[in-house]
Each structure stands twice: as structure tokens, then as C-alpha cells.
Design a protein around this motif. Sequence first.
Motif, short mmCIF file in Angstrom:
data_model
loop_
_atom_site.label_atom_id
_atom_site.label_comp_id
_atom_site.label_asym_id
_atom_site.label_seq_id
_atom_site.Cartn_x
_atom_site.Cartn_y
_atom_site.Cartn_z
N UNK A 160 55.70 -21.21 -22.72
CA UNK A 160 57.08 -21.18 -22.23
C UNK A 160 57.91 -22.37 -22.69
N UNK A 161 57.27 -23.44 -23.10
CA UNK A 161 58.01 -24.58 -23.64
C UNK A 161 58.22 -24.51 -25.13
N UNK A 162 57.79 -23.42 -25.75
CA UNK A 162 57.88 -23.25 -27.20
C UNK A 162 58.87 -22.13 -27.51
N UNK A 163 60.10 -22.48 -27.81
CA UNK A 163 61.14 -21.46 -28.03
C UNK A 163 60.83 -20.57 -29.23
N UNK A 199 53.07 -11.64 -21.03
CA UNK A 199 54.44 -12.11 -20.87
C UNK A 199 55.24 -11.10 -20.08
N UNK A 200 56.11 -11.60 -19.23
CA UNK A 200 57.01 -10.75 -18.45
C UNK A 200 58.41 -11.33 -18.51
N UNK A 201 59.36 -10.50 -18.83
CA UNK A 201 60.76 -10.91 -18.94
C UNK A 201 60.91 -12.13 -19.84
N UNK A 202 60.16 -12.12 -20.94
CA UNK A 202 60.31 -13.14 -21.96
C UNK A 202 59.57 -14.44 -21.74
N UNK A 203 58.74 -14.52 -20.68
CA UNK A 203 57.99 -15.75 -20.40
C UNK A 203 56.54 -15.40 -20.06
N UNK A 204 55.63 -16.34 -20.37
CA UNK A 204 54.24 -16.15 -20.00
C UNK A 204 54.13 -16.13 -18.48
N UNK A 215 43.24 -18.83 -23.66
CA UNK A 215 43.06 -19.68 -22.47
C UNK A 215 44.32 -20.49 -22.17
N UNK A 216 45.42 -20.18 -22.83
CA UNK A 216 46.66 -20.95 -22.67
C UNK A 216 47.22 -20.82 -21.25
N UNK A 217 47.88 -21.87 -20.79
CA UNK A 217 48.64 -21.84 -19.54
C UNK A 217 50.13 -21.75 -19.87
N UNK A 218 50.96 -21.66 -18.84
CA UNK A 218 52.38 -21.38 -19.06
C UNK A 218 53.06 -22.39 -19.97
N UNK A 219 52.81 -23.67 -19.78
CA UNK A 219 53.52 -24.68 -20.54
C UNK A 219 53.29 -24.56 -22.04
#
Length: 396
Positions: free
Chosen positions: A241-244, A308-313, A234-238
Amino acid sequence: MNHVPQIKIPATYMRGGTSKGVFFSLQDLPEAAQVPGRARDALLLRVIGSPDPYAKQIDGMGGATSSTSKTVILSKSTQPDHDVDYMFGQVSIDKPFVDWSGNCGNLSAAVGAFAIHAGLVEADRLPHDGVATVRIWQANIAKTIVARVPMSDGAVQETGDFELDGVTFPAAEIAVEFMDPADGEGPMFPTGNLVDDLEVPEDVAAGGVLQATMINAGIPTIFVNAEDLGYTGTELQDAINGDTKALARFETLRAHGALRMGLIQNLEEAANRQHTPKIAFVAKPADYISSSGKHIKADEVDLSVRALSMGKLHHAMMGTAAVAIATAAAVPGTLVSQAAGGGERTSVRFGHPSGTLQVGAQASQVDGEWTVDKAVMSRSARILMEGWVRVPGDAF
């Protein structure tokens, strides 16, 4: 010091589904860019504004996300019984390359509309009012897509009341059919298994093994269970994507899956194949709040999926990945099917960060191998701007 002036190229900026891209007619490109190669890639990179070490694409048409760093080239079809040939280029944001290894399912919804606008579909195939059937040859993956585009008073109808989660405003509905969507010449399940024990480094999964369903349908995709990675689905982008460290973990997983699928010959090649395969994690239905604040109830969906697409959610769901989800859900025993409750099905509704999406697909076994005839989903598209895009004359 002499400077080369800018040149202008006819172009159209379009939204298709939950993506945006710059569309070109092949014959409008500079001669050097009318054929695949360095000049074409360099031109499209400059149009979009890449590579950009600031990751903003301020000096180009890109929107600094995988969903908005896209290009499309169309021409009259060279294939029998098709109207238009469609090439899709996924432009890297921070690296100097264009990935031609797959399709964009979202922009596929805009291809039919653009083809009609650009005069690439014969007039006698277009109804004055009704629905135009545009037969598209997806040249990246050598597959057929059929777009059913609404027409009104002899023109493409773009406005309407069809709502799509991930898109703010309603528009006209376009049904998109992905024919024989198994991607590539090999089997739909390249390892021969519905679920594999994928060997990965210990920092990806405890014990160095992770269950995975790897499928070639719509786009090569690697599905894993959310809980096996410590997520709920159920995760959203943040949250991602904020977790390297999480992003690096997903990229390592993606590389090992690509190698197992036979898409690359060594792990290092994955860095230059960012568009494919996709990586997604699935979970049983659960209540959550979408990125727009919409409350999604568990009983409204069959499962939850994050990709994930191109390295990001992704902020919603890639169209091609949606085809992979529907196809995998239709095959009992895959991780996707298990998350959706198992059994046979011809459509699936799944939750994604922006809301929900329903996709139809029907799979069957032929001589012991799974196959799918087509996958169907509804999207929308519209022209945002048309005219010319300008680039420095020495950019390519």
C-alpha cells in the motif's frame, strides 16, 4: 442565508468478521432512498463521508479503508423460503460512487444477527436457546446465504470465546454457509480454463503474459502467482500500500482480467467497478510474522494468499474472496490448488496478513463444468452502536 437542517435515520453500526458497516432497515430510509438510484447512493455516500479527497472520511461513519467503508440495507424477504433480503453497498472513499456489483462475505455474518435484532425474522423461527438459522437472500448476486446465529435467553448471543485473526477481541461464533457460491449466471470459470495466459502490458509482467486463474465463486476473483510478480506471498500491507507503482500495476492487471472475464466491455470501465473483480496472489506456505506480531509457521497453512480490495492490500481476507480461495483450492489444476500442493480437498487453511483462516468447499464436475454446492466458514459479529445517523437534509 438559509441552511437545510440535518435529518436523522435509524441505523446500526456493526462489525461482521473483519469488516464494519452501517446497517439500515429498508423501511427506515427516506422514501427517495428506498429504491435503487441516485438518491440512495447520495445518501449512503454522505453517511459514510465520501467522496473525501483527504481519504480519511472524517465527516462520516467510514473508517477510510475498504473494510470500513460499507453499507447494508435489509428488509423482509420477497423470496420464498428466505427470511431477509440483503443489499450490500461498497462505498468508494475518494470517488462519488457506491459499488453494488458484489457481496461482502464478512458483513454477511452480521446480517443474520441484525435481522433478528430488527425483527425481520419471524419469532417462531427463533429458539430461546440454541442456534437460529437465518436464510438470507443476497440481492446483489441473487444467491442464498445461511447464517447460523447463536441465541441465549431469547436474544442473539454476541459474546463468546471464538477468536478470528484480524479481530482483536473474541466473540460468539457464527457459521456462514454460501450456497451455490458461483457468482453470476455464467460458468464458474468464465474463460473455460483453470489457468489462462492473460495478456497484460509489459510493465505488469515481462513478456506481456501472466498465468492467471479467473473464477466466479463468492466474488469474481483473479488469482496469480506471487513469484510471477516478484513477491513472496508473505507481504503485509505496508509493503504494497505504500508503493504507488505496485498499486497501479495491480489495478492494470485487475482491469485486464475483468475484461477477459467478460465483466467489463472495455478497460476504462474498470475504474467504475472497483469492488469486483478482486485480485489476489498466491504462494506455497512459508514462515512469516503477521501484522499483530503472531508467528505463522509454514506447516500451519496450506498456502499463503494476499488479496487487494478497492485498490489496496486487505488487512486480512475478504469473506467472499475466502470463498473463492476455498473453491479454487478444491479444483485440481488451478493456481490456488497448485500453491496448496495439488490434489483434491474439501477445505483449505491459508495464511493472510493478519493470520490464518480455514474455509470449507467441495467442488465437482457436472457435464464437464466445475460446480460447488456451498462454502462454509466461521465468523463473528456484534453491534457496536445503534441509534440514528444524521445527514444534511439536502444531501440526497
